[in-house]
Structure formats: C-alpha cells, structure tokens
Design a protein around this motif. Structure first.
Motif, PDB file in Angstrom:
ATOM      1  N   THR A 175     -15.059 -28.153  27.191  1.00 34.66           N
ATOM      2  CA  THR A 175     -15.040 -26.745  26.810  1.00 34.66           C
ATOM      3  C   THR A 175     -14.466 -25.886  27.928  1.00 34.66           C
ATOM      4  O   THR A 175     -13.655 -24.982  27.684  1.00 34.66           O
ATOM      5  CB  THR A 175     -16.461 -26.268  26.463  1.00 34.66           C
ATOM      6  OG1 THR A 175     -16.996 -27.115  25.438  1.00 34.66           O
ATOM      7  CG2 THR A 175     -16.465 -24.836  25.999  1.00 34.66           C
ATOM      8  N   VAL A 176     -14.838 -26.150  29.129  1.00 31.15           N
ATOM      9  CA  VAL A 176     -14.324 -25.402  30.277  1.00 31.15           C
ATOM     10  C   VAL A 176     -12.825 -25.654  30.453  1.00 31.15           C
ATOM     11  O   VAL A 176     -12.045 -24.717  30.682  1.00 31.15           O
ATOM     12  CB  VAL A 176     -15.098 -25.776  31.561  1.00 31.15           C
ATOM     13  CG1 VAL A 176     -14.447 -25.164  32.787  1.00 31.15           C
ATOM     14  CG2 VAL A 176     -16.543 -25.320  31.444  1.00 31.15           C
ATOM     15  N   GLU A 177     -12.401 -26.901  30.315  1.00 26.86           N
ATOM     16  CA  GLU A 177     -10.980 -27.211  30.449  1.00 26.86           C
ATOM     17  C   GLU A 177     -10.165 -26.526  29.353  1.00 26.86           C
ATOM     18  O   GLU A 177      -9.074 -26.006  29.610  1.00 26.86           O
ATOM     19  CB  GLU A 177     -10.762 -28.716  30.394  1.00 26.86           C
ATOM     20  CG  GLU A 177     -11.250 -29.437  31.638  1.00 26.86           C
ATOM     21  CD  GLU A 177     -11.154 -30.944  31.514  1.00 26.86           C
ATOM     22  OE1 GLU A 177     -10.805 -31.438  30.418  1.00 26.86           O
ATOM     23  OE2 GLU A 177     -11.430 -31.628  32.506  1.00 26.86           O
ATOM     24  N   ASP A 216     -20.846 -35.422  31.840  1.00 28.30           N
ATOM     25  CA  ASP A 216     -19.820 -34.381  31.828  1.00 28.30           C
ATOM     26  C   ASP A 216     -19.989 -33.432  30.644  1.00 28.30           C
ATOM     27  O   ASP A 216     -19.012 -32.967  30.070  1.00 28.30           O
ATOM     28  CB  ASP A 216     -18.425 -35.004  31.784  1.00 28.30           C
ATOM     29  CG  ASP A 216     -18.113 -35.785  33.040  1.00 28.30           C
ATOM     30  OD1 ASP A 216     -18.691 -35.449  34.073  1.00 28.30           O
ATOM     31  OD2 ASP A 216     -17.302 -36.722  32.961  1.00 28.30           O
ATOM     32  N   THR A 217     -21.194 -33.147  30.282  1.00 27.56           N
ATOM     33  CA  THR A 217     -21.433 -32.265  29.150  1.00 27.56           C
ATOM     34  C   THR A 217     -20.855 -30.885  29.429  1.00 27.56           C
ATOM     35  O   THR A 217     -21.114 -30.272  30.451  1.00 27.56           O
ATOM     36  CB  THR A 217     -22.951 -32.127  28.902  1.00 27.56           C
ATOM     37  OG1 THR A 217     -23.496 -33.423  28.744  1.00 27.56           O
ATOM     38  CG2 THR A 217     -23.219 -31.294  27.669  1.00 27.56           C
ATOM     39  N   ARG A 260     -32.726 -33.209  33.569  1.00 29.43           N
ATOM     40  CA  ARG A 260     -32.037 -33.596  34.802  1.00 29.43           C
ATOM     41  C   ARG A 260     -30.677 -34.166  34.457  1.00 29.43           C
ATOM     42  O   ARG A 260     -30.530 -34.920  33.515  1.00 29.43           O
ATOM     43  CB  ARG A 260     -32.846 -34.659  35.554  1.00 29.43           C
ATOM     44  CG  ARG A 260     -34.165 -34.138  36.024  1.00 29.43           C
ATOM     45  CD  ARG A 260     -34.857 -35.185  36.827  1.00 29.43           C
ATOM     46  NE  ARG A 260     -34.879 -34.707  38.189  1.00 29.43           N
ATOM     47  CZ  ARG A 260     -35.117 -35.449  39.224  1.00 29.43           C
ATOM     48  NH1 ARG A 260     -35.309 -36.731  39.095  1.00 29.43           N
ATOM     49  NH2 ARG A 260     -35.150 -34.935  40.423  1.00 29.43           N
ATOM     50  N   ARG A 261     -29.700 -33.767  35.225  1.00 28.06           N
ATOM     51  CA  ARG A 261     -28.344 -34.286  35.026  1.00 28.06           C
ATOM     52  C   ARG A 261     -28.223 -35.641  35.684  1.00 28.06           C
ATOM     53  O   ARG A 261     -28.607 -35.819  36.835  1.00 28.06           O
ATOM     54  CB  ARG A 261     -27.320 -33.336  35.618  1.00 28.06           C
ATOM     55  CG  ARG A 261     -27.215 -32.068  34.818  1.00 28.06           C
ATOM     56  CD  ARG A 261     -26.059 -31.270  35.296  1.00 28.06           C
ATOM     57  NE  ARG A 261     -24.856 -32.093  35.328  1.00 28.06           N
ATOM     58  CZ  ARG A 261     -23.751 -31.861  34.630  1.00 28.06           C
ATOM     59  NH1 ARG A 261     -23.695 -30.809  33.879  1.00 28.06           N
ATOM     60  NH2 ARG A 261     -22.707 -32.647  34.714  1.00 28.06           N
TER      61      ARG A 261
END
Length: 125
Positions: free
Chosen positions: A15-17, A10-11, A4-5
């Motif tokens: 990487t996305v940025e 902010d895992t 569960r988050r």
C-alpha cells in the motif's frame, strides 16, 4: 493487547509503495496522452496543408490557400504559399497551426506548441 511484528512481516508495504508510485505513473500516463494529442494535431495540419496545396495547384488566385485551410478545419492557422508561375513546376504550401496543451496537470507544465505541415504539388493551371 498489541500484536507483535515478526521479522519479515511486510503488512502494508504494498500500500505504501502504491501510494508513492501512483502519482508518478499517472503523470507519465497523462504526458503520453498529451503527446498523442499533439501528434494528432500534426496529422491534421498536414492534411490541411495538402488540401491547400491541391486548391492552389488548380487555382492560382490569391486567397485560395487561406480559403482551403478554413474549409479543411484549420482555424487559427497561418499559411505560406510558394507558387511558381509556370505550369508543371512544383508549388509548396506551409501551414502552421497552434496545438493547445490542455490535458490536466500536464497541460500546465508544457507550453502550447505550433505544429507545421508542408505539402508540395505540381502546378496544373
């Protein structure tokens, strides 16, 4: 079992940025490299113009400027000479050379440019 988050977790966000920003950063870096290459071509063109002006200042025969441009490494360059007949006057040589934009990705976006160098010297003979 799934994890569960928790709020504030902010895992993977970095990487996305990075994946979103890296192409723009690389394109900007390649544009700076291309601009540097055009500036280097301009400096070379000014050097070629100075060599041609010196040659014309000491030897006023036709074709001396073109020969000096070729000797100085000005392949594909055009030359214009304005040389007065009297000794002591100022002559002007203008050299225009192509500058190819061949850096990957950026070269396709920017058209080839023509760099121009101009030099003036005193007529010696």
């Amino acid at each position: 079992m799934t994890r569960r988050r928790r709020p504030g977790d902010d895992t993977g966000q970095a990487t996305v940025e990075l994946a979103l920003a890296l192409p723009a950063v690389l394109l900007a870096l390649l544009a700076v490299v291309q601009a540097g290459l055009v500036v280097a071509d301009h400096v070379g063109t000014v050097h070629v113009a100075r060599e041609a002006a010196r040659a014309v200042a000491v030897d006023g025969r036709p074709g001396v400027a073109q020969a000096a441009v070729a000797d100085a490494g000005g392949e594909g360059c055009s030359t214009a000479v304005s040389r007065p007949a009297e000794v002591g006057a100022t002559l002007t040589v203008t050299v225009t050379c192509p500058s190819r934009t061949e850096v990957p990705l950026v070269g396709a976006l920017v058209a080839d440019v023509a760099v121009r160098g101009q030099a003036s010297m005193r007529v010696e003979r």
